[in-house]
Design a protein around this motif. Structure first.
Motif, mmCIF file in Angstrom:
data_model
loop_
_atom_site.group_PDB
_atom_site.id
_atom_site.type_symbol
_atom_site.label_atom_id
_atom_site.label_comp_id
_atom_site.label_asym_id
_atom_site.label_seq_id
_atom_site.Cartn_x
_atom_site.Cartn_y
_atom_site.Cartn_z
ATOM 1 N N GLY A 171 0.805 -1.216 0.000
ATOM 2 C CA GLY A 171 0.000 0.000 0.000
ATOM 3 C C GLY A 171 0.836 1.264 0.000
ATOM 4 O O GLY A 171 2.006 1.252 -0.372
ATOM 5 N N GLY A 172 0.216 2.359 0.439
ATOM 6 C CA GLY A 172 0.857 3.654 0.331
ATOM 7 C C GLY A 172 1.429 4.223 1.606
ATOM 8 O O GLY A 172 2.079 5.263 1.575
ATOM 9 N N ILE A 173 1.216 3.590 2.754
ATOM 10 C CA ILE A 173 1.701 4.141 4.011
ATOM 11 C C ILE A 173 2.770 3.251 4.647
ATOM 12 O O ILE A 173 3.825 3.742 5.063
ATOM 13 C CB ILE A 173 0.539 4.350 5.005
ATOM 14 N N LEU A 174 2.520 1.957 4.726
ATOM 15 C CA LEU A 174 3.487 1.052 5.365
ATOM 16 C C LEU A 174 4.873 1.089 4.718
ATOM 17 O O LEU A 174 5.880 1.061 5.432
ATOM 18 C CB LEU A 174 2.948 -0.373 5.410
ATOM 19 N N PRO A 175 4.986 1.165 3.373
ATOM 20 C CA PRO A 175 6.332 1.264 2.788
ATOM 21 C C PRO A 175 7.084 2.518 3.233
ATOM 22 O O PRO A 175 8.297 2.483 3.405
ATOM 23 C CB PRO A 175 6.084 1.295 1.283
ATOM 24 N N ILE A 176 6.337 3.596 3.440
ATOM 25 C CA ILE A 176 6.982 4.832 3.897
ATOM 26 C C ILE A 176 7.530 4.633 5.301
ATOM 27 O O ILE A 176 8.673 5.003 5.596
ATOM 28 C CB ILE A 176 5.993 6.014 3.832
ATOM 29 N N ALA A 177 6.736 4.027 6.170
ATOM 30 C CA ALA A 177 7.194 3.776 7.544
ATOM 31 C C ALA A 177 8.389 2.833 7.561
ATOM 32 O O ALA A 177 9.397 3.093 8.238
ATOM 33 C CB ALA A 177 6.053 3.206 8.374
ATOM 34 N N ILE A 178 8.297 1.744 6.806
ATOM 35 C CA ILE A 178 9.403 0.775 6.746
ATOM 36 C C ILE A 178 10.651 1.443 6.172
ATOM 37 O O ILE A 178 11.756 1.292 6.699
ATOM 38 C CB ILE A 178 9.002 -0.448 5.896
ATOM 39 N N GLY A 179 10.476 2.190 5.093
ATOM 40 C CA GLY A 179 11.599 2.864 4.453
ATOM 41 C C GLY A 179 12.259 3.892 5.349
ATOM 42 O O GLY A 179 13.488 3.983 5.406
ATOM 43 N N LEU A 180 11.451 4.657 6.081
ATOM 44 C CA LEU A 180 12.027 5.666 6.974
ATOM 45 C C LEU A 180 12.823 5.037 8.106
ATOM 46 O O LEU A 180 13.866 5.561 8.494
ATOM 47 C CB LEU A 180 10.926 6.582 7.522
ATOM 48 N N VAL A 181 12.348 3.915 8.619
ATOM 49 C CA VAL A 181 13.102 3.225 9.672
ATOM 50 C C VAL A 181 14.439 2.716 9.112
ATOM 51 O O VAL A 181 15.500 2.936 9.709
ATOM 52 C CB VAL A 181 12.281 2.066 10.277
ATOM 53 N N LEU A 182 14.392 2.050 7.956
ATOM 54 C CA LEU A 182 15.629 1.526 7.369
ATOM 55 C C LEU A 182 16.603 2.641 6.992
ATOM 56 O O LEU A 182 17.817 2.516 7.207
ATOM 57 C CB LEU A 182 15.313 0.673 6.142
ATOM 58 N N ILE A 183 16.082 3.735 6.458
ATOM 59 C CA ILE A 183 16.936 4.854 6.063
ATOM 60 C C ILE A 183 17.568 5.510 7.287
ATOM 61 O O ILE A 183 18.747 5.858 7.282
ATOM 62 C CB ILE A 183 16.121 5.878 5.234
ATOM 63 N N THR A 184 16.787 5.662 8.353
ATOM 64 C CA THR A 184 17.318 6.271 9.573
ATOM 65 C C THR A 184 18.424 5.421 10.181
ATOM 66 O O THR A 184 19.500 5.927 10.536
ATOM 67 C CB THR A 184 16.187 6.483 10.602
ATOM 68 N N VAL A 185 18.178 4.128 10.291
ATOM 69 C CA VAL A 185 19.201 3.231 10.851
ATOM 70 C C VAL A 185 20.428 3.206 9.938
ATOM 71 O O VAL A 185 21.570 3.236 10.418
ATOM 72 C CB VAL A 185 18.624 1.823 11.080
ATOM 73 N N SER A 186 20.218 3.172 8.627
ATOM 74 C CA SER A 186 21.345 3.178 7.685
ATOM 75 C C SER A 186 22.153 4.460 7.800
ATOM 76 O O SER A 186 23.384 4.434 7.739
ATOM 77 C CB SER A 186 20.836 3.007 6.253
ATOM 78 N N PHE A 187 21.465 5.582 7.986
ATOM 79 C CA PHE A 187 22.164 6.857 8.168
ATOM 80 C C PHE A 187 23.009 6.830 9.435
ATOM 81 O O PHE A 187 24.164 7.271 9.435
ATOM 82 C CB PHE A 187 21.164 8.021 8.225
ATOM 83 N N LEU A 188 22.441 6.301 10.512
ATOM 84 C CA LEU A 188 23.191 6.220 11.771
ATOM 85 C C LEU A 188 24.403 5.307 11.630
ATOM 86 O O LEU A 188 25.493 5.632 12.133
ATOM 87 C CB LEU A 188 22.278 5.751 12.901
ATOM 88 N N VAL A 189 24.234 4.175 10.967
ATOM 89 C CA VAL A 189 25.357 3.259 10.752
ATOM 90 C C VAL A 189 26.447 3.946 9.943
ATOM 91 O O VAL A 189 27.633 3.903 10.299
ATOM 92 C CB VAL A 189 24.878 1.961 10.058
ATOM 93 N N TRP A 190 26.069 4.594 8.837
ATOM 94 C CA TRP A 190 27.050 5.273 7.997
ATOM 95 C C TRP A 190 27.767 6.371 8.787
ATOM 96 O O TRP A 190 28.996 6.481 8.745
ATOM 97 C CB TRP A 190 26.378 5.875 6.767
ATOM 98 N N THR A 191 26.999 7.166 9.508
ATOM 99 C CA THR A 191 27.580 8.290 10.228
ATOM 100 C C THR A 191 28.499 7.826 11.355
ATOM 101 O O THR A 191 29.607 8.344 11.513
ATOM 102 C CB THR A 191 26.460 9.179 10.807
ATOM 103 N N ILE A 192 28.053 6.862 12.117
ATOM 104 C CA ILE A 192 28.844 6.417 13.265
ATOM 105 C C ILE A 192 30.083 5.644 12.822
ATOM 106 O O ILE A 192 31.196 5.925 13.273
ATOM 107 C CB ILE A 192 27.983 5.565 14.222
ATOM 108 N N PHE A 193 29.915 4.694 11.921
ATOM 109 C CA PHE A 193 31.033 3.815 11.578
ATOM 110 C C PHE A 193 31.933 4.369 10.486
ATOM 111 O O PHE A 193 33.115 4.054 10.457
ATOM 112 C CB PHE A 193 30.522 2.426 11.207
ATOM 113 N N ARG A 194 31.389 5.158 9.588
ATOM 114 C CA ARG A 194 32.219 5.683 8.506
ATOM 115 C C ARG A 194 32.806 7.051 8.831
ATOM 116 O O ARG A 194 33.839 7.424 8.297
ATOM 117 C CB ARG A 194 31.415 5.765 7.212
ATOM 118 N N LYS A 195 32.117 7.797 9.681
ATOM 119 C CA LYS A 195 32.585 9.141 10.008
ATOM 120 C C LYS A 195 33.006 9.263 11.475
ATOM 121 O O LYS A 195 34.023 9.859 11.783
ATOM 122 C CB LYS A 195 31.476 10.173 9.721
#
Length: 181
Positions: A144-168
């Motif tokens: 549908g149109g809402i759950l992918p946004i929620a799932i995507g935002l969680v994955l993107i946020t965690v991915s951003f934190l991983v990149w920022t913490i471990f790469r920077k």
């Protein structure tokens, strides 16, 4: 280049996305009713109708394309058009893969596949808007149109934190430790 055409003139892409979401809802409406997705796939939890996709997906597409354009204009060498295209296609393929795993009830594979963006975040920037847009569009037919946004935002946020913490962050800490010695 695909990304350049979409970034420079986003209206046709958003109209196409709106048309495809509308076509999907039209098909659902005349084939048993528009689907309502329940949180955690449990009927006792609140449901979200696919009708919301007519608003959320085009709006999100506009926001993410605008953000991609802004990032590209700000730093075209770091956030190039080929990177936008590759990220979008990669996100789209991953979203379709997750949808297929869910549709074919392959939860044993799905539980590991859903973590792959976080693992990839150690090596590449997954948190970019083009990647998120492709991922969400890949999930839209199934979820549908809402759950992918929620799932995507969680994955993107965690991915951003991983990149920022471990790469920077970690190299920064080691650099400060070495400066004191």
């Amino acid at each position: 280049m695909i990304a350049q055409k979409i970034i420079q003139n986003k209206l046709p892409f958003i109209v196409l996305v709106t048309f495809l979401v509308g076509l999907h809802i039209f098909w659902e409406h005349y084939n048993g009713g528009v689907t309502t997705h329940h949180l955690l796939a449990r009927e006792d939890l609140p449901g979200i109708s696919n009708w919301w996709g007519l608003l959320s997906i085009p709006l999100l597409s506009w926001i993410l394309i605008s953000l991609s354009k802004w990032l590209h204009n700000k730093n075209p060498t770091t956030y190039g058009l080929s990177q936008i295209t590759k990220g979008f296609i990669g996100g789209l393929v991953f979203g379709i893969l997750i949808s297929l795993l869910w549709e074919f009830r392959l939860e044993n594979i799905l539980q590991y596949a859903i973590w792959s963006p976080i693992i990839l975040a150690f090596f590449i920037r997954i948190y970019l808007p083009g990647n998120l847009l492709g991922f969400i569009l890949g999930l839209t037919y199934t979820f549908g149109g809402i759950l992918p946004i929620a799932i995507g935002l969680v994955l993107i946020t965690v991915s951003f934190l991983v990149w920022t913490i471990f790469r920077k962050g970690i190299p920064f800490v080691f650099q400060k430790i070495n400066q004191k010695n």
